[in-house]
Design a protein around this motif. Structure first.
Motif, PDB file in Angstrom:
ATOM      1  N   VAL A   1      56.757  47.344  81.891  1.00  0.00           N
ATOM      2  CA  VAL A   1      57.328  48.199  80.850  1.00  0.00           C
ATOM      3  C   VAL A   1      56.219  48.975  80.143  1.00  0.00           C
ATOM      4  O   VAL A   1      56.343  50.173  79.906  1.00  0.00           O
ATOM      5  N   GLU A   2      55.140  48.331  79.831  1.00  0.00           N
ATOM      6  CA  GLU A   2      54.024  48.997  79.154  1.00  0.00           C
ATOM      7  C   GLU A   2      53.406  50.086  80.039  1.00  0.00           C
ATOM      8  O   GLU A   2      53.070  51.175  79.559  1.00  0.00           O
ATOM      9  N   VAL A   3      53.279  49.815  81.334  1.00  0.00           N
ATOM     10  CA  VAL A   3      52.710  50.797  82.253  1.00  0.00           C
ATOM     11  C   VAL A   3      53.622  52.019  82.343  1.00  0.00           C
ATOM     12  O   VAL A   3      53.163  53.163  82.303  1.00  0.00           O
ATOM     13  N   LEU A   4      54.923  51.787  82.454  1.00  0.00           N
ATOM     14  CA  LEU A   4      55.864  52.902  82.553  1.00  0.00           C
ATOM     15  C   LEU A   4      55.915  53.716  81.259  1.00  0.00           C
ATOM     16  O   LEU A   4      55.963  54.942  81.300  1.00  0.00           O
ATOM     17  N   LEU A   5      55.899  53.040  80.130  1.00  0.00           N
ATOM     18  CA  LEU A   5      55.904  53.765  78.860  1.00  0.00           C
ATOM     19  C   LEU A   5      54.644  54.600  78.694  1.00  0.00           C
ATOM     20  O   LEU A   5      54.696  55.725  78.212  1.00  0.00           O
ATOM     21  N   ALA A   6      53.521  54.058  79.103  1.00  0.00           N
ATOM     22  CA  ALA A   6      52.263  54.805  79.012  1.00  0.00           C
ATOM     23  C   ALA A   6      52.307  56.032  79.910  1.00  0.00           C
ATOM     24  O   ALA A   6      51.812  57.101  79.555  1.00  0.00           O
ATOM     25  N   LYS A   7      52.930  55.904  81.071  1.00  0.00           N
ATOM     26  CA  LYS A   7      53.040  57.019  82.003  1.00  0.00           C
ATOM     27  C   LYS A   7      53.879  58.151  81.409  1.00  0.00           C
ATOM     28  O   LYS A   7      53.561  59.321  81.541  1.00  0.00           O
ATOM     29  N   PHE A   8      54.962  57.794  80.722  1.00  0.00           N
ATOM     30  CA  PHE A   8      55.822  58.808  80.133  1.00  0.00           C
ATOM     31  C   PHE A   8      55.226  59.409  78.866  1.00  0.00           C
ATOM     32  O   PHE A   8      55.464  60.564  78.558  1.00  0.00           O
ATOM     33  N   LYS A   9      54.459  58.661  78.134  1.00  0.00           N
ATOM     34  CA  LYS A   9      53.877  59.171  76.892  1.00  0.00           C
ATOM     35  C   LYS A   9      52.713  60.112  77.154  1.00  0.00           C
ATOM     36  O   LYS A   9      52.387  60.924  76.310  1.00  0.00           O
ATOM     37  N   LYS A  10      52.092  60.044  78.316  1.00  0.00           N
ATOM     38  CA  LYS A  10      50.949  60.897  78.632  1.00  0.00           C
ATOM     39  C   LYS A  10      51.347  62.358  78.804  1.00  0.00           C
ATOM     40  O   LYS A  10      50.542  63.234  78.618  1.00  0.00           O
ATOM     41  N   ARG A  11      52.596  62.588  79.163  1.00  0.00           N
ATOM     42  CA  ARG A  11      53.046  63.945  79.406  1.00  0.00           C
ATOM     43  C   ARG A  11      53.171  64.708  78.095  1.00  0.00           C
ATOM     44  O   ARG A  11      53.881  64.281  77.199  1.00  0.00           O
ATOM     45  N   PRO A  12      52.493  65.836  77.981  1.00  0.00           N
ATOM     46  CA  PRO A  12      52.639  66.632  76.759  1.00  0.00           C
ATOM     47  C   PRO A  12      54.010  67.291  76.717  1.00  0.00           C
ATOM     48  O   PRO A  12      54.563  67.665  77.762  1.00  0.00           O
ATOM     49  N   LYS A  13      54.544  67.427  75.537  1.00  0.00           N
ATOM     50  CA  LYS A  13      55.841  68.071  75.393  1.00  0.00           C
ATOM     51  C   LYS A  13      55.663  69.571  75.535  1.00  0.00           C
ATOM     52  O   LYS A  13      54.754  70.164  74.976  1.00  0.00           O
ATOM     53  N   ARG A  14      56.546  70.187  76.314  1.00  0.00           N
ATOM     54  CA  ARG A  14      56.485  71.620  76.510  1.00  0.00           C
ATOM     55  C   ARG A  14      57.349  72.305  75.471  1.00  0.00           C
ATOM     56  O   ARG A  14      58.410  71.822  75.112  1.00  0.00           O
ATOM     57  N   THR A  15      56.877  73.419  75.015  1.00  0.00           N
ATOM     58  CA  THR A  15      57.613  74.208  74.042  1.00  0.00           C
ATOM     59  C   THR A  15      57.827  75.604  74.610  1.00  0.00           C
ATOM     60  O   THR A  15      57.279  75.965  75.650  1.00  0.00           O
ATOM     61  N   LEU A  16      58.608  76.373  73.919  1.00  0.00           N
ATOM     62  CA  LEU A  16      58.854  77.740  74.344  1.00  0.00           C
ATOM     63  C   LEU A  16      57.566  78.568  74.298  1.00  0.00           C
ATOM     64  O   LEU A  16      57.380  79.485  75.096  1.00  0.00           O
ATOM     65  N   ALA A  17      56.659  78.218  73.411  1.00  0.00           N
ATOM     66  CA  ALA A  17      55.389  78.942  73.298  1.00  0.00           C
ATOM     67  C   ALA A  17      54.546  78.789  74.566  1.00  0.00           C
ATOM     68  O   ALA A  17      53.720  79.648  74.871  1.00  0.00           O
ATOM     69  N   ASP A  18      54.757  77.706  75.333  1.00  0.00           N
ATOM     70  CA  ASP A  18      54.004  77.503  76.568  1.00  0.00           C
ATOM     71  C   ASP A  18      54.360  78.535  77.635  1.00  0.00           C
ATOM     72  O   ASP A  18      53.514  78.900  78.456  1.00  0.00           O
ATOM     73  N   ILE A  19      55.596  78.992  77.640  1.00  0.00           N
ATOM     74  CA  ILE A  19      56.022  79.917  78.685  1.00  0.00           C
ATOM     75  C   ILE A  19      56.305  81.321  78.166  1.00  0.00           C
ATOM     76  O   ILE A  19      56.628  82.200  78.939  1.00  0.00           O
ATOM     77  N   TYR A  20      56.148  81.548  76.898  1.00  0.00           N
ATOM     78  CA  TYR A  20      56.444  82.852  76.305  1.00  0.00           C
ATOM     79  C   TYR A  20      55.506  83.904  76.875  1.00  0.00           C
ATOM     80  O   TYR A  20      54.289  83.747  76.874  1.00  0.00           O
ATOM     81  N   GLY A  21      56.076  84.980  77.389  1.00  0.00           N
ATOM     82  CA  GLY A  21      55.275  86.087  77.904  1.00  0.00           C
ATOM     83  C   GLY A  21      54.751  85.886  79.307  1.00  0.00           C
ATOM     84  O   GLY A  21      53.938  86.667  79.773  1.00  0.00           O
TER      85      GLY A  21
END
Length: 53
Positions: free
Chosen positions: A13-33
């Motif tokens: 459980v700890e390994v899986l949670l760490a794997k999911f938490k490493k991903r940065p959250k994407r926002t609209l500003a990441d793809i704007y333009g």
């Protein structure tokens, strides 16, 4: 994302949670333009709207 877990332990459980938490959250500003079409968006809108007149 689907993760299959054969046996549930605290360690797994700890390994899986760490794997999911490493991903940065994407926002609209990441793809704007990012879309490059070679046309002016405002001119395109005007021509589409004038089509009905």
């Amino acid at each position: 994302m689907v993760v299959e877990v054969k046996e549930i332990t605290q360690e797994n459980v700890e390994v899986l949670l760490a794997k999911f938490k490493k991903r940065p959250k994407r926002t609209l500003a990441d793809i704007y333009g990012k879309l490059k079409r070679g046309i002016d968006g405002l001119e395109y809108q005007k021509t589409m709207r004038n089509e009905w007149n």
